[in-house]
Design a protein around this motif. Sequence first.
Motif, short mmCIF file in Angstrom:
data_model
loop_
_atom_site.label_atom_id
_atom_site.label_comp_id
_atom_site.label_asym_id
_atom_site.label_seq_id
_atom_site.Cartn_x
_atom_site.Cartn_y
_atom_site.Cartn_z
N THR A 1 3.51 13.07 2.10
CA THR A 1 3.85 13.24 0.46
C THR A 1 5.01 12.76 0.07
OG1 THR A 1 3.23 14.43 -1.36
CG2 THR A 1 4.30 15.61 0.57
N HIS B 1 8.19 1.23 3.10
CA HIS B 1 7.21 2.34 3.20
C HIS B 1 7.04 2.79 4.68
CE1 HIS B 1 5.24 1.95 -0.90
NE2 HIS B 1 5.36 0.71 -0.82
N SER C 1 4.81 6.83 -3.46
CA SER C 1 4.85 7.22 -2.01
C SER C 1 6.03 7.21 -1.49
CB SER C 1 3.93 6.26 -1.26
OG SER C 1 4.51 4.75 -1.22
N ASP D 1 -2.90 13.35 -6.65
CA ASP D 1 -1.73 12.43 -6.32
C ASP D 1 -0.56 13.26 -7.07
OD1 ASP D 1 -1.29 11.68 -9.23
OD2 ASP D 1 -3.03 10.15 -8.66
#
Length: 353
Positions: free
Chosen positions: A74, A186, A152, A128
């Motif tokens: 998370t 990411h 993210s 989310d």
Amino acid sequence: MTHEAKRTTQTHFDTFNLSKLTDKKHPKVTVIGGGTGLPILLSGLKAAKCRTTAVVTVADDGGSSGSLRTSLNTIPPGDIRNCLVALSDAKQIYKDIFQYRFAPEDNEFSGHAIGNLIIAALAEMRGDVYHALKLLQVMMEIDGHVLPACASPLVLQAHYDDGSIVEGETTIVSQKRPIDHVTVRHVNDGPLADEKPVAGPHVVEAIMSADLVILGPGSLYTSILPNVVIDDVRQALVDTPAKVVYICNIMTQLGETEHFSDADHLAVVNKHIGQKVIDYALINATTVPFEYIESEETPEYLVQVTHDRDGLRQQQATIIKSDLLNLKKSGVYHDQTKLVEEILKIYQQSIER
């Protein structure tokens, strides 16, 4: 559109009177950053009745935030938690509960703030973090908005002159060597590993619709730039009609900005954005006492940031030097009241033109 180049000048404002704003809407302010300086500014803007949105870095990988980020995949909740509390109208006891951190002897809970666990749990419950924040907006009686810079978690990458790359905020700081530039990506094992990071929901809108966009205060490479280097955030900073204000750090920081002048800070931000978009730079003009520089309380802060008038002129921003110093036992900080007053002066000046 792009920002027009502006001749660097020392600006002197008349004594500011908050009542001047009574016939005008209070400014819509979007603040971009992270770390400990951001909540201080947010609570001051809230007290001044600004319509405030915080855009918060999601590249933090240390402490409780880093642990939850890794175990739950998370976004790190710590900076978000602090910003929520800064903008909250809830009773103090609820804020204290939200901020409570488990003691070192509490085994697997050691170091975790209750608010971090609540944010992570609500994100799981609601699917989310954005739906979690909508619920927290009501629960914590938030006066404003808190937006993660990306939906993210991101990995911060430092690029050095020798071509090497070091990843992770805490690892980068430990390198203690000059950084050429930073990027974000990411996480490798996530579903978005091969995609370029994009701004989270409403982030670009918050930048484009603001009266003022403020960068800082906060660590240059690990709190401010991780937001700026997201491509659509960078483009929004170029395109926004808002005045862009940079709050320069008072002290240089170990592992990030050794030997930096105020002009160096601005130059690094503009380099990462690709254009000279900073309209105003707020710079502390008061000397930090020697005993605070030598304090054992803040070993990561080295010396006071030096002033480089010629370098600032090259960055084409209007320079505002003022007494912004707030000395505490724990270290050197920006004075909240003085900082907000200067920001309101900038807004007042912009609407009078």
